[in-house]
Design a protein around this motif. Structure first.
Motif, PDB file in Angstrom:
ATOM      1  N   GLU A  49      40.805  37.973  36.592  1.00  0.00           N
ATOM      2  CA  GLU A  49      39.737  38.463  35.715  1.00  0.00           C
ATOM      3  C   GLU A  49      38.860  39.476  36.446  1.00  0.00           C
ATOM      4  OE1 GLU A  49      36.276  36.776  32.746  1.00  0.00           O
ATOM      5  OE2 GLU A  49      37.493  35.386  33.874  1.00  0.00           O
ATOM      6  N   TRP A  50      38.685  40.642  35.814  1.00  0.00           N
ATOM      7  CA  TRP A  50      37.860  41.713  36.375  1.00  0.00           C
ATOM      8  C   TRP A  50      36.529  41.776  35.640  1.00  0.00           C
ATOM      9  CZ3 TRP A  50      39.098  44.799  40.524  1.00  0.00           C
ATOM     10  CH2 TRP A  50      40.394  44.659  41.019  1.00  0.00           C
ATOM     11  N   TYR A  51      35.471  42.108  36.390  1.00  0.00           N
ATOM     12  CA  TYR A  51      34.122  42.242  35.837  1.00  0.00           C
ATOM     13  C   TYR A  51      33.639  43.672  36.040  1.00  0.00           C
ATOM     14  CZ  TYR A  51      34.563  37.224  36.599  1.00  0.00           C
ATOM     15  OH  TYR A  51      35.012  35.931  36.617  1.00  0.00           O
ATOM     16  N   THR A  52      32.784  44.119  35.154  1.00  0.00           N
ATOM     17  CA  THR A  52      32.266  45.488  35.270  1.00  0.00           C
ATOM     18  C   THR A  52      30.930  45.498  36.004  1.00  0.00           C
ATOM     19  OG1 THR A  52      31.234  45.299  33.093  1.00  0.00           O
ATOM     20  CG2 THR A  52      33.392  46.340  33.174  1.00  0.00           C
ATOM     21  N   LEU A  53      30.694  46.580  36.727  1.00  0.00           N
ATOM     22  CA  LEU A  53      29.409  46.780  37.373  1.00  0.00           C
ATOM     23  C   LEU A  53      28.443  47.336  36.336  1.00  0.00           C
ATOM     24  CD1 LEU A  53      30.530  48.290  40.792  1.00  0.00           C
ATOM     25  CD2 LEU A  53      29.992  45.926  40.234  1.00  0.00           C
ATOM     26  N   PRO A  54      27.174  46.916  36.379  1.00  0.00           N
ATOM     27  CA  PRO A  54      26.206  47.339  35.367  1.00  0.00           C
ATOM     28  C   PRO A  54      25.958  48.841  35.381  1.00  0.00           C
ATOM     29  CG  PRO A  54      25.272  45.641  36.815  1.00  0.00           C
ATOM     30  CD  PRO A  54      26.592  46.028  37.364  1.00  0.00           C
TER      31      PRO A  54
END
Length: 80
Positions: A49-54
């Motif tokens: 699972e990948w998360y995005t930087l704000p």
């Protein structure tokens, strides 16, 4: 489209849009499309699972800057 990836250890954590702060052994991935739009994502090393930087849309004015921006971001995220 060009993709770059770097692994590093974040001792103080990295803020993500989806789950807040994550820390430990992480992998940063930046993707730059042909229009200079950057995608900035991060995951735990070995995770799926990948998360995005704000932030809002990131854009490079010169596609040749992708390598420099990627290295700079990885260095800043890793600093203690």
């Amino acid at each position: 489209m060009e993709e770059k990836s770097t692994t590093f250890t974040a001792t103080h954590g990295v803020m993500t849009t989806e789950v807040g702060v994550i820390s430990g052994d992480l992998e940063l991935r930046t993707i730059c499309d042909d229009n200079g739009i950057l995608s900035l994502t991060i995951t735990y090393v070995g995770a799926e699972e990948w998360y995005t930087l704000p932030g809002k849309e990131y854009r490079l004015h010169d596609l040749r800057d992708h390598e420099v921006v990627h290295r700079m971001l990885a260095t800043v995220l890793e600093r203690p």
